[in-house]
Design an enzyme around this catalytic site. Structure first.
Site, mmCIF file in Angstrom:
data_model
loop_
_atom_site.group_PDB
_atom_site.id
_atom_site.type_symbol
_atom_site.label_atom_id
_atom_site.label_comp_id
_atom_site.label_asym_id
_atom_site.label_seq_id
_atom_site.Cartn_x
_atom_site.Cartn_y
_atom_site.Cartn_z
ATOM 1 N N ASN A 152 37.463 43.239 27.971
ATOM 2 C CA ASN A 152 38.363 44.399 27.909
ATOM 3 C C ASN A 152 38.261 45.241 29.172
ATOM 4 O O ASN A 152 39.138 45.194 30.020
ATOM 5 C CB ASN A 152 38.046 45.234 26.664
ATOM 6 C CG ASN A 152 39.179 46.172 26.297
ATOM 7 O OD1 ASN A 152 39.895 46.685 27.146
ATOM 8 N ND2 ASN A 152 39.358 46.416 25.014
ATOM 9 N N ASP A 153 37.191 46.004 29.291
ATOM 10 C CA ASP A 153 37.083 46.960 30.394
ATOM 11 C C ASP A 153 37.053 46.284 31.758
ATOM 12 O O ASP A 153 37.527 46.859 32.733
ATOM 13 C CB ASP A 153 35.834 47.817 30.204
ATOM 14 C CG ASP A 153 35.839 48.528 28.859
ATOM 15 O OD1 ASP A 153 36.909 49.020 28.462
ATOM 16 O OD2 ASP A 153 34.796 48.559 28.195
ATOM 17 N N VAL A 154 36.515 45.073 31.844
ATOM 18 C CA VAL A 154 36.371 44.409 33.140
ATOM 19 C C VAL A 154 37.688 43.832 33.654
ATOM 20 O O VAL A 154 37.740 43.311 34.770
ATOM 21 C CB VAL A 154 35.297 43.299 33.079
ATOM 22 C CG1 VAL A 154 33.939 43.882 32.751
ATOM 23 C CG2 VAL A 154 35.674 42.211 32.092
ATOM 24 N N VAL A 155 38.757 43.909 32.845
ATOM 25 C CA VAL A 155 40.080 43.442 33.292
ATOM 26 C C VAL A 155 41.110 44.569 33.194
ATOM 27 O O VAL A 155 42.312 44.321 33.232
ATOM 28 C CB VAL A 155 40.559 42.226 32.462
ATOM 29 C CG1 VAL A 155 39.660 41.027 32.705
ATOM 30 C CG2 VAL A 155 40.628 42.551 30.970
ATOM 31 N N ALA A 178 33.983 50.754 26.214
ATOM 32 C CA ALA A 178 34.017 52.044 26.899
ATOM 33 C C ALA A 178 34.906 53.050 26.184
ATOM 34 O O ALA A 178 34.979 54.213 26.568
ATOM 35 C CB ALA A 178 34.498 51.873 28.338
#
Length: 465
Positions: free
Chosen positions: A391-394, A432
């Site tokens: 999720n957050d890393v993309v 996050a």
């Protein structure tokens, strides 16, 4: 004679640590490297038990020693065999915390022992460093363990960073005072010593408590380095070369990894050290518009007829224990003539290297794993990106939204590919706690469901294409 033999044993143990650490850098040799380092540690432990001498006396309480070794060994083996990949980060935190506790206990015991004799300033400094660093590592690791398994929630209050720094400053002042007044340890010195211990434990709790979201891999790596440094202090204290070498290796490796994690998170090491990252900004959901869903059959057709597919694994893949199904999908696509690679973000998951360990367990070839820079260079020529639980890393908000908590964090730029398929259980925000702009872009399609079940169904559909 026994001292010379023990020195050779310690040298061999130190060499095996270095060789083992080097071999851990590649999945193909990691298992063998771990065994080599474990063999060296076993040799060093047995050498210490049977050959160590102090003032002409050897250890004699073998019953207690081997009972402790047996109990610890059984617990360790059972924990390692039963732990799930989803629980691996919290087990790492737990075991790391016990290492910090051991270092702090060694300092406390040696302080009581040495206070009965003449204590040099160097010895007292080593004891205090081991106490403070070990206690911070223990308390912080226990909080990290609780946060990772959901027992402890993120907690912060206004001015906490100032409180953290005050606690740290008072702890250091007390330690310096104890060193400065080292003219024969009196009762008040013992009280001061335990005040330092309590402050170190308090700082460890306050240091980790506000940290949350994608910052957790950074704090785990940092606490790991703390434990290594604390163990090295014990090596100095006992003049034990193998303990010193092991501690230095863990401390330096953890520090280097922390710096790399900070770079991957676009965080400064200074902010990590004062505990001013993580839960500072709360993610705020905003109106994004409509998202587009895709059916299993359509997704299977798109993947089967692509020339190049990039898979982005995340924590959701670990939760579903879908790594083997993912590898099976990879093999099915390759039978169709599709080139399949994996894009690995440095902080994907809940601990450093989480995705690498997950995929290695499923025998995914290391050559197929691309680091973030390599993946971003290859993404514009990729036909389909399959995001599995990441999720957050993309999240593109990291690049263009200054109000986002993850703004400035380097990400996998999957939106540059020709098409993106995102597998999630729901539209719920990630770890996050923020919405992902990627889900609402025209090239993105959502494929809802448990990762393992979805992958198994995709495999069945692809076989029929």
């Amino acid at each position: 004679m026994s001292f010379s033999v023990l020195s050779i044993i310690y040298l061999l143990g130190s060499v095996t640590f270095i060789i083992g650490l080097k071999m851990l850098s590649h999945p193909a040799t990691a298992r063998k490297g771990n065994l080599i380092a474990a063999g060296g540690m076993t040799l060093a432990i047995l050498g210490t038990i049977f050959l160590y001498e102090h003032n002409g006396e050897r250890l004699h309480n073998y019953g207690w020693i081997f009972t402790g070794l047996l109990i610890g060994g059984v617990i360790g083996v059972l924990a390692a065999k039963k732990v799930k990949m989803t629980a691996m980060p919290e087990m790492v935190s737990l075991f790391n915390g016990t290492g910090g506790a051991c270092a702090a206990l060694i300092s406390a015991i040696e302080f009581r022992h040495l206070s009965e004799n003449v204590v040099t300033t160097g010895e007292l400094l080593t004891i205090l460093l081991g106490l403070m660093i070990g206690a911070v590592s223990f308390a912080g690791s226990m909080i990290a363990w609780g946060k990772l398994n959901g027992r402890i929630k993120d907690f912060a209050f206004k001015g906490q960073h100032i409180v953290n720094q005050v606690v740290l400053a008072v702890m250091v002042i007390c330690a310096v005072w104890l060193l400065w007044s080292n003219d024969g340890l009196q009762v008040h010195h013992h009280i001061l010593f335990y005040i330092v211990l309590v402050l170190a434990l308090l700082y460890g709790v306050l240091f980790v408590m506000p940290i949350g979201g994608a910052d957790m891999p950074v704090v785990i790596s940092l606490l790991n380095s703390f434990t290594g440094v604390a163990a090295a202090c014990g090596g100095f204290l006992y003049n034990n070369q193998v303990m010193l070498t092991g501690g230095i290796l863990v401390g330096s490796a953890g520090t280097i990894l922390t710096i790399l994690m900070c770079k991957a998170m676009n965080r400064s090491l200074k902010n990590v050290l004062i505990g001013s990252f993580g839960g500072a900004k709360a993610g705020v959901a905003k109106e994004q518009g409509l998202y587009k869903a895709i059916s299993l059959s359509d997704a299977a057709v798109v993947l089967a007829y692509a020339q190049k597919v990039m898979i982005v694994p995340g924590y959701g893949l670990a939760v579903a224990q879908a790594q083997h199904a993912c590898h099976e999908l990879e093999k099915q696509l390759e039978e169709k003539g599709v080139s399949v690679l994996y894009a690995i973000h440095p902080v994907a998951g809940r601990m450093p290297g989480h995705m690498n360990v997950l995929l290695a367990e499923a025998d995914v070839s290391y050559d197929k794993l691309l680091e973030m820079e390599q993946a971003n260079a290859a993404l514009p020529t990729t036909d389909v990106v399959l995001v599995l639980g990441a999720n957050d890393v993309v999240n593109p908000a990291a690049k263009h939204d200054p109000d986002s908590p993850i703004y400035g964090m380097p990400i996998l730029e999957v939106e540059t590919a020709k098409m993106v398929i995102v597998n999630k259980r729901s539209m719920k925000p990630g770890y996050a706690g923020i919405e992902n702009d990627l889900f609402f872009q025209p090239k993105t399609s959502m494929l809802f469901g448990d990762a393992k079940q979805v992958l198994q169904q995709l495999i069945s559909e692809i076989k029929q294409v």
